[in-house]
Motif scaffolding. Structure first.
Motif, PDB file in Angstrom:
ATOM      1  N   LYS B 362       0.827  -1.215   0.000  1.00 28.48           N
ATOM      2  CA  LYS B 362       0.000   0.000   0.000  1.00 28.48           C
ATOM      3  C   LYS B 362       0.862   1.266   0.000  1.00 28.48           C
ATOM      4  N   TYR B 363       1.921   1.261   0.790  1.00 29.88           N
ATOM      5  CA  TYR B 363       2.747   2.469   0.893  1.00 29.88           C
ATOM      6  C   TYR B 363       4.001   2.398   0.030  1.00 29.88           C
ATOM      7  N   ASN B 364       4.051   1.364  -0.820  1.00 24.96           N
ATOM      8  CA  ASN B 364       5.188   1.204  -1.721  1.00 24.96           C
ATOM      9  C   ASN B 364       6.523   1.280  -0.978  1.00 24.96           C
ATOM     10  N   LEU B 365       6.604   0.514   0.102  1.00 28.09           N
ATOM     11  CA  LEU B 365       7.825   0.481   0.915  1.00 28.09           C
ATOM     12  C   LEU B 365       8.288  -0.963   1.058  1.00 28.09           C
ATOM     13  N   PRO B 366       9.595  -1.212   0.937  1.00 26.87           N
ATOM     14  CA  PRO B 366      10.067  -2.561   1.231  1.00 26.87           C
ATOM     15  C   PRO B 366       9.979  -2.818   2.742  1.00 26.87           C
ATOM     16  N   ILE B 367       9.130  -3.757   3.135  1.00 32.22           N
ATOM     17  CA  ILE B 367       9.069  -4.159   4.548  1.00 32.22           C
ATOM     18  C   ILE B 367       9.518  -5.602   4.626  1.00 32.22           C
ATOM     19  N   VAL B 368      10.645  -5.829   5.253  1.00 34.44           N
ATOM     20  CA  VAL B 368      11.091  -7.205   5.440  1.00 34.44           C
ATOM     21  C   VAL B 368      10.579  -7.660   6.803  1.00 34.44           C
ATOM     22  N   VAL B 369      10.284  -8.954   6.902  1.00 31.98           N
ATOM     23  CA  VAL B 369       9.784  -9.464   8.172  1.00 31.98           C
ATOM     24  C   VAL B 369      10.604 -10.665   8.601  1.00 31.98           C
ATOM     25  N   PHE B 370      11.054 -10.607   9.834  1.00 29.64           N
ATOM     26  CA  PHE B 370      11.688 -11.776  10.439  1.00 29.64           C
ATOM     27  C   PHE B 370      11.305 -11.705  11.908  1.00 29.64           C
ATOM     28  N   GLY B 371      11.768 -12.665  12.683  1.00 29.60           N
ATOM     29  CA  GLY B 371      11.469 -12.546  14.114  1.00 29.60           C
ATOM     30  C   GLY B 371      11.180 -13.865  14.770  1.00 29.60           C
ATOM     31  N   HIS B 372      10.758 -13.722  16.031  1.00 29.63           N
ATOM     32  CA  HIS B 372      10.583 -14.851  16.920  1.00 29.63           C
ATOM     33  C   HIS B 372       9.155 -15.347  16.766  1.00 29.63           C
ATOM     34  N   ALA B 373       8.912 -16.033  15.646  1.00 28.75           N
ATOM     35  CA  ALA B 373       7.550 -16.394  15.303  1.00 28.75           C
ATOM     36  C   ALA B 373       6.917 -17.280  16.370  1.00 28.75           C
ATOM     37  N   GLY B 374       7.737 -18.071  17.049  1.00 32.00           N
ATOM     38  CA  GLY B 374       7.218 -19.000  18.048  1.00 32.00           C
ATOM     39  C   GLY B 374       6.478 -18.316  19.172  1.00 32.00           C
ATOM     40  N   ASP B 375       6.884 -17.119  19.528  1.00 31.73           N
ATOM     41  CA  ASP B 375       6.107 -16.416  20.537  1.00 31.73           C
ATOM     42  C   ASP B 375       5.379 -15.201  19.974  1.00 31.73           C
ATOM     43  N   GLY B 376       5.170 -15.203  18.682  1.00 29.41           N
ATOM     44  CA  GLY B 376       4.317 -14.162  18.083  1.00 29.41           C
ATOM     45  C   GLY B 376       4.968 -12.791  18.016  1.00 29.41           C
ATOM     46  N   ASN B 377       6.283 -12.756  18.180  1.00 28.66           N
ATOM     47  CA  ASN B 377       7.009 -11.484  18.210  1.00 28.66           C
ATOM     48  C   ASN B 377       7.716 -11.280  16.873  1.00 28.66           C
ATOM     49  N   LEU B 378       7.185 -10.381  16.063  1.00 29.61           N
ATOM     50  CA  LEU B 378       7.674 -10.182  14.699  1.00 29.61           C
ATOM     51  C   LEU B 378       8.386  -8.854  14.564  1.00 29.61           C
ATOM     52  N   HIS B 379       9.430  -8.853  13.744  1.00 29.23           N
ATOM     53  CA  HIS B 379      10.178  -7.621  13.494  1.00 29.23           C
ATOM     54  C   HIS B 379       9.991  -7.157  12.055  1.00 29.23           C
ATOM     55  N   PRO B 380       8.915  -6.440  11.775  1.00 28.36           N
ATOM     56  CA  PRO B 380       8.830  -5.832  10.447  1.00 28.36           C
ATOM     57  C   PRO B 380       9.832  -4.688  10.375  1.00 28.36           C
ATOM     58  N   ASN B 381      10.728  -4.727   9.399  1.00 29.14           N
ATOM     59  CA  ASN B 381      11.717  -3.669   9.227  1.00 29.14           C
ATOM     60  C   ASN B 381      11.423  -2.919   7.938  1.00 29.14           C
ATOM     61  N   ILE B 382      11.221  -1.626   8.068  1.00 30.86           N
ATOM     62  CA  ILE B 382      10.945  -0.808   6.891  1.00 30.86           C
ATOM     63  C   ILE B 382      12.244  -0.174   6.428  1.00 30.86           C
ATOM     64  N   LEU B 383      12.541  -0.357   5.139  1.00 33.84           N
ATOM     65  CA  LEU B 383      13.778   0.208   4.583  1.00 33.84           C
ATOM     66  C   LEU B 383      13.434   1.489   3.831  1.00 33.84           C
ATOM     67  N   PHE B 384      14.205   2.546   4.088  1.00 35.32           N
ATOM     68  CA  PHE B 384      13.869   3.842   3.471  1.00 35.32           C
ATOM     69  C   PHE B 384      15.070   4.774   3.501  1.00 35.32           C
ATOM     70  N   ASP B 385      14.836   5.973   3.005  1.00 35.35           N
ATOM     71  CA  ASP B 385      15.871   7.012   3.025  1.00 35.35           C
ATOM     72  C   ASP B 385      15.285   8.211   3.743  1.00 35.35           C
ATOM     73  N   LYS B 386      15.780   8.500   4.919  1.00 38.35           N
ATOM     74  CA  LYS B 386      15.161   9.529   5.757  1.00 38.35           C
ATOM     75  C   LYS B 386      15.282  10.933   5.126  1.00 38.35           C
ATOM     76  N   ARG B 387      16.239  11.079   4.215  1.00 34.98           N
ATOM     77  CA  ARG B 387      16.401  12.397   3.582  1.00 34.98           C
ATOM     78  C   ARG B 387      15.224  12.718   2.662  1.00 34.98           C
ATOM     79  N   ASP B 388      14.537  11.664   2.237  1.00 44.91           N
ATOM     80  CA  ASP B 388      13.375  11.859   1.357  1.00 44.91           C
ATOM     81  C   ASP B 388      12.133  12.049   2.231  1.00 44.91           C
ATOM     82  N   GLU B 389      11.699  13.314   2.363  1.00 44.69           N
ATOM     83  CA  GLU B 389      10.606  13.613   3.293  1.00 44.69           C
ATOM     84  C   GLU B 389       9.301  12.920   2.941  1.00 44.69           C
ATOM     85  N   GLU B 390       9.047  12.855   1.656  1.00 52.08           N
ATOM     86  CA  GLU B 390       7.810  12.207   1.218  1.00 52.08           C
ATOM     87  C   GLU B 390       7.830  10.733   1.615  1.00 52.08           C
ATOM     88  N   GLU B 391       8.990  10.105   1.421  1.00 48.18           N
ATOM     89  CA  GLU B 391       9.114   8.685   1.784  1.00 48.18           C
ATOM     90  C   GLU B 391       8.965   8.500   3.296  1.00 48.18           C
TER      91      GLU B 391
END
Lengths: 461, 461
Positions: B362-391
């Protein structure tokens, strides 16, 4: 005495039939599992969290003391209404709201009886381990408020280890919902844990979300007999250091054994200085088998004169029947018993046992000792006759020395019964003045008017 | 800027060489593991609880903000000093005070590095399980303040499950010693647990008494490869329902796999939609063997296209090397990453994963997901460039939606990173207004002047 408009208002909230004011009714709510007694002005039995909230709103406005109560099986007088006022009985809130088999959780109202929940979840292959001796009549809300333990807590942990979430009505009637089904959560302070073992002065627990685990499919139980109490107590740590964590390791001393035997005639070894009842359980039959074998070997290495592994469920039941009947058996011996509940670091169990025995000799009082030796939680029970004032004086001195000894060994006053009212005089000795101050400032933050279970757990400040 | 007499007084307490005020020094204490940054006025490094107490007494009197800090590896900006004032660095308090092999406890100062304690206790056959990714540089005091987790927490529980006691310096300098070696204790409120995950605003943790367990002697690790993310996430609950509790069940999605592979060339299956790394451990070799076999069977039943069980320690190390390098690998991809940390009930993991992926589209952002699935604890990591205000605007919206989704599924904002400053805007949405009020009244009770880590965890009220 409460004013008439208060009683009328309570009736309008919970229904008139759920407001008790007759002396015969009030007397039923004036005691707990101790010998303390004090009558409330009124007993109110709400059916919902919403009703509890409205009762608390009114009590807060009118500044009336409120004592929350489950089945009154507590052992520290935490639910005895010494300030009169309202006893808020949670026993009508006894519904199991949800059992979520996929996430292994149970959502229940505070008045559900512990053993009932256990039966229901075990029928689904799930397990709620905490097993206080009172589990057939105590409520889960009370178990949470006291952080109840039991024999199985060695391997499985205490009540608090199974609390994932709580609904609590605060002193002013606000409803706090805290926690949830997600296992890991660090968004909030540990609010559910703050109510675990809080004994009532911070809020009224109305609903509990409990963690369940898969039911262990296999179980083996052994009894080890000792000529020397020291050998028995050393065995406890030796088993754990051998890498085995039994579900239970229960110790009974010579007096306990003889008292049970007189009462039940189970064929227990009445010549022994002590016995251990040790249970291994798990999901894997061979593993449980190997564990009970290791346990038997370690018991012998540490000096057990006999180790008997129950070969049938009936034999296992017999072993536990003895342990479970300690309370009623002791009640036959002398008019009164004071059951204490000290907790010491596991390595200090042998010394604690020796010193309890010495205190009994010093004050010429029969002190029987049994308890959850595996986690260092011992129940020295003093037998006496309260009508004999001189004897009661010796009991009080002996208790003081037992508590001081537990603290000196790095332990504390209570492993599972709580402070309530009875242990208040020893609170500062056990925790130090800063901890007591901090507890009182938390109490003040939660209940600035001091209406909730006044004077319990932290005294009156 | 602090007045000169304050700096002088700090020097007299901790020694002048342990008071830093130069801009080059201050900048080193102005950040944590996030991109937040703010400089303190002074950095103070006390060596003892007594020195911490004297620093706090002075700060309380002078009403100076104090931010406790371990190694600054936090991921929620909880130790970034936004109000300036004093950064209280605990890294000099790095002694292991006692390892009690008999009671299986470790008493340590707050600045001990987690991995160091683990090495020391493992050499004695003992084990401290919590293994946050930061364990080679994070401190145990910081781990307690954040209730740190890690892959092994599925079977073994999080940091808080190992905290038996704490020494805490309160805002006004009083020293609170709470807890102890006895395993069961219900004399106090659960004060140690109140500081677990509290992120600094309630007190400065200076010493920790930790529970240890026997080191598991055997370990087997498997990697299961999936064509479908749904199959991988369903596997997690299926394994637990089969009665096996692995030490770890770590999930990595396609983007995570490809990023690691680009960076490390480990030979990971780059065509896969997801992989699970599952580890079984225990005291009994045959049992661990049977568990890994059961795990492999369940993985295949749930649709794994390939299951590889590491046959050597080197193969096992390779599997974990991939998982451990997720963070640095992602850092190669885009200038910034925002690593989130939602926690949901285990049964909702598949839906959470689907919805995170949809939010990324929806937001056209690469979101990678990894994490401790066994206890329902997920780490969605959003990759971006903070210099781009719109992003960055899209990142903020995506994060808000991810949090709202986690709460809607019965989960929460954070499984192990905490709230700090970054998640404050979402606190009330996650906990409700009553819980936030209660947290603020606890903060007020502990720190009426609001000097300790101001604004963190519960905001400014």
């Amino acid at each position: 005495m409460l004013e008439k408009h208060v009683i009328k208002k309570l009736g309008s909230i919970v229904g008139r039939q759920h407001v008790l004011t007759s002396p015969e009714d009030l007397i039923c709510y004036s005691y707990d599992g101790t010998f303390a007694e004090s009558r409330p002005d009124v007993v109110v039995s709400p059916a919902t969290t919403e009703e509890v909230s409205r009762v608390m709103q009114m009590a807060y406005q009118e500044e009336i003391a409120v004592v929350p109560r489950g089945m009154g099986s507590g052992l520290a007088a935490a639910s005895v209404p010494f300030s009169g006022g309202i006893v808020l009985s949670l026993t009508r809130m006894n519904r199991i709201l949800e059992i979520d088999e996929e996430n292994m959780t149970a959502s229940i109202e505070a008045g559900v009886i512990t053993a009932y929940l256990q039966e229901v979840v075990e029928a689904k292959g799930l397990f709620y381990p905490p097993d206080p001796a009172s589990r057939r009549h105590s409520t889960l809300g009370g178990n949470v408020a006291c952080n109840a333990g039991g024999p199985r807590c060695l391997k499985y942990g205490v009540t608090g280890d199974y609390v994932l979430g709580l609904t609590v009505v605060l002193a002013d009637g606000r409803v706090l919902k805290t926690g949830g089904k997600a296992i890991k959560k660090v968004t909030s302070y540990s609010l559910p844990q703050l109510f675990v073992g809080s004994e009532g002065p911070l809020g009224v627990i109305t609903e509990v979300l409990l963690k369940l685990i898969p039911k262990p499919q296999y179980v083996r139980t052994a009894m080890a007999v000792y000529d020397d109490l020291d050998d028995a107590s050393r065995t406890v740590n030796a088993i754990l250091l051998a890498g085995v964590t039994p579900a239970s390791m229960e110790l009974m001393d010579d007096t306990t054994i003889n008292t049970i035997e007189e009462y039940l005639h189970l064929g227990l070894p009445t010549e022994a200085a002590a016995i251990l009842i040790i249970e291994a359980d798990g999901a894997d039959e061979q593993m449980v088998e190997r564990e009970i074998e290791t346990i038997a070997v370690v018991c012998q290495e540490e000096g057990a004169t006999q180790v008997r592994v129950a070969q049938t469920e009936a034999e296992r039941e017999d072993l536990w029947r003895g342990r479970r009947s300690v309370g009623p058996s002791l009640a036959q011996r002398r008019p009164n018993k004071l059951g204490e509940d000290i907790s010491v670091p596991r390595s200090r169990v042998p010394e604690a046992l020796r010193r309890i025995k010495a205190i009994g000799r010093k004050y010429n009082l029969p002190i029987v000792v049994f308890g959850h030796a595996g986690d260092g939680n011992l129940h020295p029970n003093i037998l006496f006759d309260k009508r004999d004032e001189e004897e009661w004086g010796r009991v009080e001195q002996a208790v003081g020395e037992i508590f001081a000894m537990a603290v000196e060994l790095g332990g504390t006053l209570s492993g599972e019964h709580g402070v309530g009212t009875l242990k208040l005089p020893y609170l500062e000795m056990a925790l130090g003045p800063v901890a007591v101050d901090v507890m009182r400032s938390i109490k003040q933050a939660f209940d600035p008017k001091g209406i909730l279970n006044p004077g319990k757990k932290v005294g009156s400040g």
